[in-house]
Design a protein around this motif. Structure first.
Motif, PDB file in Angstrom:
ATOM      1  N   ARG A   1       0.866  -1.363   0.035  1.00 45.89           N
ATOM      2  CA  ARG A   1       0.228   0.002   0.055  1.00 45.89           C
ATOM      3  C   ARG A   1       0.767   1.291  -0.142  1.00 45.89           C
ATOM      4  O   ARG A   1       0.115   2.489  -0.759  1.00 45.89           O
ATOM      5  CB  ARG A   1      -0.836   0.023   1.337  1.00 45.89           C
ATOM      6  CG  ARG A   1      -2.858  -0.812   1.210  1.00 45.89           C
ATOM      7  CD  ARG A   1      -2.855  -1.067   2.509  1.00 45.89           C
ATOM      8  NE  ARG A   1      -3.819   0.260   2.846  1.00 45.89           N
ATOM      9  CZ  ARG A   1      -4.291   0.403   3.397  1.00 45.89           C
ATOM     10  NH1 ARG A   1      -4.747  -0.389   4.333  1.00 45.89           N
ATOM     11  NH2 ARG A   1      -5.135   1.718   3.430  1.00 45.89           N
ATOM     12  N   ALA A   2       2.020   1.217   0.316  1.00 44.01           N
ATOM     13  CA  ALA A   2       3.031   1.874   0.506  1.00 44.01           C
ATOM     14  C   ALA A   2       3.786   2.618  -0.642  1.00 44.01           C
ATOM     15  O   ALA A   2       4.648   3.892  -0.847  1.00 44.01           O
ATOM     16  CB  ALA A   2       3.635   2.266   1.755  1.00 44.01           C
ATOM     17  N   TRP A   3       3.859   1.721  -1.380  1.00 37.47           N
ATOM     18  CA  TRP A   3       4.241   2.130  -3.232  1.00 37.47           C
ATOM     19  C   TRP A   3       3.431   2.718  -3.967  1.00 37.47           C
ATOM     20  O   TRP A   3       2.259   2.291  -4.153  1.00 37.47           O
ATOM     21  CB  TRP A   3       4.987   0.821  -3.731  1.00 37.47           C
ATOM     22  CG  TRP A   3       5.881  -0.372  -2.326  1.00 37.47           C
ATOM     23  CD1 TRP A   3       6.212   0.275  -1.541  1.00 37.47           C
ATOM     24  CD2 TRP A   3       5.402  -1.668  -2.531  1.00 37.47           C
ATOM     25  NE1 TRP A   3       6.873  -0.677  -0.661  1.00 37.47           N
ATOM     26  CE2 TRP A   3       6.509  -1.460  -1.849  1.00 37.47           C
ATOM     27  CE3 TRP A   3       6.005  -2.879  -3.129  1.00 37.47           C
ATOM     28  CZ2 TRP A   3       7.452  -3.082  -1.098  1.00 37.47           C
ATOM     29  CZ3 TRP A   3       6.520  -4.200  -3.359  1.00 37.47           C
ATOM     30  CH2 TRP A   3       6.901  -4.350  -1.814  1.00 37.47           C
ATOM     31  N   VAL A   4       4.039   3.237  -5.204  1.00 39.62           N
ATOM     32  CA  VAL A   4       3.767   3.628  -6.051  1.00 39.62           C
ATOM     33  C   VAL A   4       4.525   2.691  -7.406  1.00 39.62           C
ATOM     34  O   VAL A   4       5.226   2.577  -7.053  1.00 39.62           O
ATOM     35  CB  VAL A   4       3.409   4.644  -6.748  1.00 39.62           C
ATOM     36  CG1 VAL A   4       3.279   5.417  -7.773  1.00 39.62           C
ATOM     37  CG2 VAL A   4       3.140   5.711  -5.599  1.00 39.62           C
TER      38      VAL A   4
ATOM     39  N   THR B   1       1.048   4.139 -13.062  1.00 38.03           N
ATOM     40  CA  THR B   1       0.975   5.067 -13.745  1.00 38.03           C
ATOM     41  C   THR B   1       1.982   4.882 -14.803  1.00 38.03           C
ATOM     42  O   THR B   1       2.943   4.535 -14.676  1.00 38.03           O
ATOM     43  CB  THR B   1       1.116   6.088 -12.716  1.00 38.03           C
ATOM     44  OG1 THR B   1       0.056   6.356 -11.887  1.00 38.03           O
ATOM     45  CG2 THR B   1       0.925   7.922 -13.823  1.00 38.03           C
ATOM     46  N   VAL B   2       1.482   5.131 -16.079  1.00 37.00           N
ATOM     47  CA  VAL B   2       2.697   5.372 -18.083  1.00 37.00           C
ATOM     48  C   VAL B   2       3.653   6.978 -17.488  1.00 37.00           C
ATOM     49  O   VAL B   2       2.982   7.969 -17.284  1.00 37.00           O
ATOM     50  CB  VAL B   2       1.760   5.041 -18.480  1.00 37.00           C
ATOM     51  CG1 VAL B   2       2.468   5.112 -20.124  1.00 37.00           C
ATOM     52  CG2 VAL B   2       0.713   4.313 -18.433  1.00 37.00           C
TER      53      VAL B   2
ATOM     54  N   LEU C   1      10.326  15.598 -17.694  1.00 34.86           N
ATOM     55  CA  LEU C   1      10.528  14.666 -16.147  1.00 34.86           C
ATOM     56  C   LEU C   1       9.933  14.678 -14.779  1.00 34.86           C
ATOM     57  O   LEU C   1       9.665  14.450 -14.875  1.00 34.86           O
ATOM     58  CB  LEU C   1      11.343  13.864 -16.821  1.00 34.86           C
ATOM     59  CG  LEU C   1      11.660  12.675 -15.741  1.00 34.86           C
ATOM     60  CD1 LEU C   1      10.538  11.459 -15.665  1.00 34.86           C
ATOM     61  CD2 LEU C   1      13.165  11.839 -16.055  1.00 34.86           C
ATOM     62  N   PRO C   2      11.232  16.145 -14.568  1.00 38.62           N
ATOM     63  CA  PRO C   2      10.697  16.562 -12.955  1.00 38.62           C
ATOM     64  C   PRO C   2       8.848  16.878 -13.056  1.00 38.62           C
ATOM     65  O   PRO C   2       8.538  16.136 -12.076  1.00 38.62           O
ATOM     66  CB  PRO C   2      11.461  17.382 -13.105  1.00 38.62           C
ATOM     67  CG  PRO C   2      12.694  17.697 -14.110  1.00 38.62           C
ATOM     68  CD  PRO C   2      11.954  16.875 -15.073  1.00 38.62           C
TER      69      PRO C   2
ATOM     70  N   ARG D   1       4.474  15.470 -10.203  1.00 42.77           N
ATOM     71  CA  ARG D   1       2.348  14.861 -10.375  1.00 42.77           C
ATOM     72  C   ARG D   1       2.368  13.695  -9.250  1.00 42.77           C
ATOM     73  O   ARG D   1       1.665  13.751  -8.948  1.00 42.77           O
ATOM     74  CB  ARG D   1       2.168  15.518 -11.573  1.00 42.77           C
ATOM     75  CG  ARG D   1       1.898  17.094 -12.188  1.00 42.77           C
ATOM     76  CD  ARG D   1       1.128  17.042 -13.145  1.00 42.77           C
ATOM     77  NE  ARG D   1       2.257  16.400 -14.663  1.00 42.77           N
ATOM     78  CZ  ARG D   1       2.826  16.757 -14.845  1.00 42.77           C
ATOM     79  NH1 ARG D   1       3.345  18.052 -14.935  1.00 42.77           N
ATOM     80  NH2 ARG D   1       3.854  17.182 -16.123  1.00 42.77           N
ATOM     81  N   LEU D   2       3.386  13.170  -9.920  1.00 44.78           N
ATOM     82  CA  LEU D   2       3.362  10.839  -9.374  1.00 44.78           C
ATOM     83  C   LEU D   2       3.536  11.675  -8.169  1.00 44.78           C
ATOM     84  O   LEU D   2       2.424  10.815  -6.856  1.00 44.78           O
ATOM     85  CB  LEU D   2       4.399  10.661  -9.907  1.00 44.78           C
ATOM     86  CG  LEU D   2       4.418   9.201  -9.455  1.00 44.78           C
ATOM     87  CD1 LEU D   2       3.343   8.140 -10.342  1.00 44.78           C
ATOM     88  CD2 LEU D   2       5.779   8.825 -10.278  1.00 44.78           C
TER      89      LEU D   2
END
Length: 363
Positions: free
Chosen positions: A127-130, A150-151, A346-347, A352-353
């Motif tokens: 749950r802590a990961w993306v 997310t892509v 990219l930054p 946003r991610l």
């Protein structure tokens, strides 16, 4: 105020493989966001070398060793190590250490996308990961297995410096007016070297394979090059592969830089049967060279952005273009790459991610 720490961890980092190249871009972007970045890998020029993380290492690192290498990192980016089962014990150890910690699992490949790993389970989850994929296909395949992702597609310097065409061609022994077809990949089965050789013969070009043979492909590559229907060059003068027709040195006497390689060629081919992304698809656009690309699934995703490409299976259209070059095609492809694949973005995309994940404060 001290900057928060971020760590990138993988089997290997700092090389010319796609994972290493993209990880370096992420490291730079994280630095731009204010992180103090460290790198951890089983091999390569990294801050912390843990040999047990390397592909096919006989012994994995202990959880304690992994924990100490990641100590102080408020964010950990796992670069493919938990994606492909190339060192299962090491991946399990990294997953244990990261339980409950903020981590991005950056998936360049997934097990079922490689025939030999078809029966392996999905990557670990917490749950802590993306989870981040580099293409929509992988995002959809994870979703089918109950994992949200997310892509974030690979990014590039969309206005790179121009290489030295004349001196690089001279170093390669390519005569003025001689056509040169570049395949800027390693040599493994899915890169389809035979397809690249056939295309070079079909357009009347010398074939140049830039990267080395890996995964035991050396004997097959040697056979293919020995029987090639067209003149061949292999390697970049860095010891990465045998060079046919004599040694290659770059314009300044050292290894040939990829920028010089694109400058020296007249066309590029990526005839692969599978790529998680296929960086030459975008590199050829920013270096303004026509591309003949294989119909692997992710290529179709990239084509949808508006790129105009040739087929490696039909040399006629590319040969005719080379006879009467149309710069509008090159300019169009460059603009598509500039609009959608710039590393300068990219930054912001990473920020946003993190916002979407609810990650605020990095202490």
């Amino acid at each position: 105020m001290a900057r928060p720490g971020a760590a990138l961890i993988s089997f290997r980092l700092g090389g010319s493989d796609g994972v290493s190249v993209e990880a370096a871009k992420w490291a730079s972007a994280l630095g731009a966001l204010g992180f103090e970045v460290t790198t951890v890998a089983g091999a390569g020029p990294v801050d912390h070398v843990l040999p047990g993380l390397a592909i096919d290492a006989p012994e994995p690192p202990s959880d304690g060793e992994i924990g100490r290498a990641l100590e102080g990192a408020a964010l950990v980016v796992v670069e493919n190590l938990c994606s492909l089962p190339l060192n299962v014990a090491a991946a399990e150890g990294v997953a244990r250490v990261l339980r409950g910690r903020r981590a991005v699992l950056h998936h360049h490949d997934l097990p079922w996308q490689r025939e030999r790993f078809a029966g392996y389970p999905p990557p670990p989850d917490d749950r802590a990961w993306v989870h981040v994929t580099i293409n929509e296909l992988s995002r959809e395949q994870l979703a089918e297995r109950g994992m949200a992702a997310t892509v974030l597609r690979n990014t590039f310097d969309v206005d790179p410096p121009r290489g030295d065409r004349d001196r690089t061609r001279e170093a390669l022994g390519i005569a003025p007016g001689e056509r040169l077809l570049l395949q800027p990949t390693r040599a493994i089965a899915r890169k389809n070297v035979a397809g690249g050789l056939a295309l070079a013969a079909g357009i009347g070009a010398t074939y140049w394979l830039l990267g080395p043979a890996e995964d035991g492909y050396g004997p097959e590559l040697e056979r293919l090059l020995a029987a090639a229907p067209t003149p061949v060059r292999h390697g970049a003068g860095d010891g990465g592969g045998d060079v046919v027709d004599g040694p290659i040195a770059g314009p300044m006497g050292g290894p040939i830089d990829v920028t010089d390689a694109y400058a020296a060629c007249d066309a590029v081919t990526l005839p692969s049967t599978w790529e998680g992304f296929g960086n030459p698809a975008i590199e050829s656009a920013v270096h303004e060279r026509p591309l003949a690309i294989g119909p692997y699934p992710v290529a179709q995703e990239l084509r949808a952005f508006g790129f105009r490409w040739f087929s490696p299976d039909d040399p006629g259209p590319l040969a005719r273009w080379l006879e009467h070059p149309d710069r509008s095609l090159l300019e169009h492809n460059h603009e598509v790459a500039r609009r959608s694949f710039s590393v300068k973005d990219l930054p912001g995309r990473l920020e946003r991610l993190f916002d979407q994940a609810g990650w605020t404060g990095w202490s």
